[in-house]
Design a protein around this motif. Sequence first.
Motif, short mmCIF file in Angstrom:
data_model
loop_
_atom_site.label_atom_id
_atom_site.label_comp_id
_atom_site.label_asym_id
_atom_site.label_seq_id
_atom_site.Cartn_x
_atom_site.Cartn_y
_atom_site.Cartn_z
N ILE A 187 3.50 -39.05 111.95
CA ILE A 187 4.90 -38.64 112.13
C ILE A 187 4.93 -37.47 113.11
O ILE A 187 3.88 -36.94 113.51
CB ILE A 187 5.56 -38.22 110.79
CG1 ILE A 187 4.80 -37.03 110.15
CG2 ILE A 187 5.62 -39.39 109.83
CD1 ILE A 187 5.52 -36.42 108.97
N HIS A 188 6.11 -37.03 113.48
CA HIS A 188 6.28 -35.83 114.29
C HIS A 188 7.27 -34.94 113.55
O HIS A 188 8.37 -35.39 113.21
CB HIS A 188 6.79 -36.17 115.69
CG HIS A 188 6.67 -35.02 116.61
ND1 HIS A 188 5.55 -34.81 117.38
CD2 HIS A 188 7.51 -33.98 116.86
CE1 HIS A 188 5.71 -33.70 118.08
NE2 HIS A 188 6.88 -33.19 117.77
N SER A 189 6.89 -33.71 113.28
CA SER A 189 7.72 -32.79 112.49
C SER A 189 8.20 -31.62 113.33
O SER A 189 7.46 -31.08 114.15
CB SER A 189 6.92 -32.24 111.31
OG SER A 189 6.53 -33.28 110.45
N THR A 190 9.45 -31.24 113.10
CA THR A 190 10.02 -30.03 113.68
C THR A 190 10.52 -29.19 112.53
O THR A 190 11.27 -29.67 111.68
CB THR A 190 11.17 -30.37 114.65
OG1 THR A 190 10.66 -31.24 115.67
CG2 THR A 190 11.74 -29.12 115.29
N TYR A 191 10.07 -27.94 112.46
CA TYR A 191 10.42 -27.07 111.34
C TYR A 191 10.34 -25.61 111.75
O TYR A 191 9.76 -25.27 112.78
CB TYR A 191 9.49 -27.35 110.14
CG TYR A 191 8.02 -27.23 110.48
CD1 TYR A 191 7.33 -26.04 110.27
CD2 TYR A 191 7.31 -28.30 111.01
CE1 TYR A 191 5.98 -25.92 110.57
CE2 TYR A 191 5.97 -28.20 111.31
CZ TYR A 191 5.31 -27.01 111.10
OH TYR A 191 3.98 -26.89 111.40
N ARG A 192 10.91 -24.76 110.92
CA ARG A 192 10.83 -23.33 111.16
C ARG A 192 9.73 -22.77 110.28
O ARG A 192 9.69 -23.01 109.08
CB ARG A 192 12.15 -22.64 110.83
CG ARG A 192 12.16 -21.16 111.13
CD ARG A 192 13.52 -20.52 110.87
NE ARG A 192 14.57 -21.13 111.66
CZ ARG A 192 14.83 -20.82 112.93
NH1 ARG A 192 14.12 -19.91 113.56
NH2 ARG A 192 15.82 -21.41 113.57
#
Length: 103
Positions: free
Chosen positions: A37-42
């Motif tokens: 998967i590809h994750s974007t998070y802070r």
Amino acid sequence: MTLLAVFTTVATREQADALARAAVEHRLATCVQVEAIHSTYRWQGEVVSEPELRLMFKTDAPRYAALEALLRQQHPYELPAIFALPVAQASTDYAAWVSTELR
């Protein structure tokens, strides 16, 4: 029996394989699926966007606490996402297989 799908993510295939094998060997999951998967998070004040691997552990409700403990102990992340979703329905044969393999 309440079936659960338990999820977490890791950075590498080696990490995913280690968690999956430990869970299955300890009979805390019958099967673990791994997908890219590809994750974007802070994280720590910055937005991060990177590839990860998502693991889905197939288990039941009575084993969740032990599975979570194993994941927390062996997980490479400082703050791993570990969460479970109940399986609303499953075929009778599949649910019986899960029950048998977790014994």
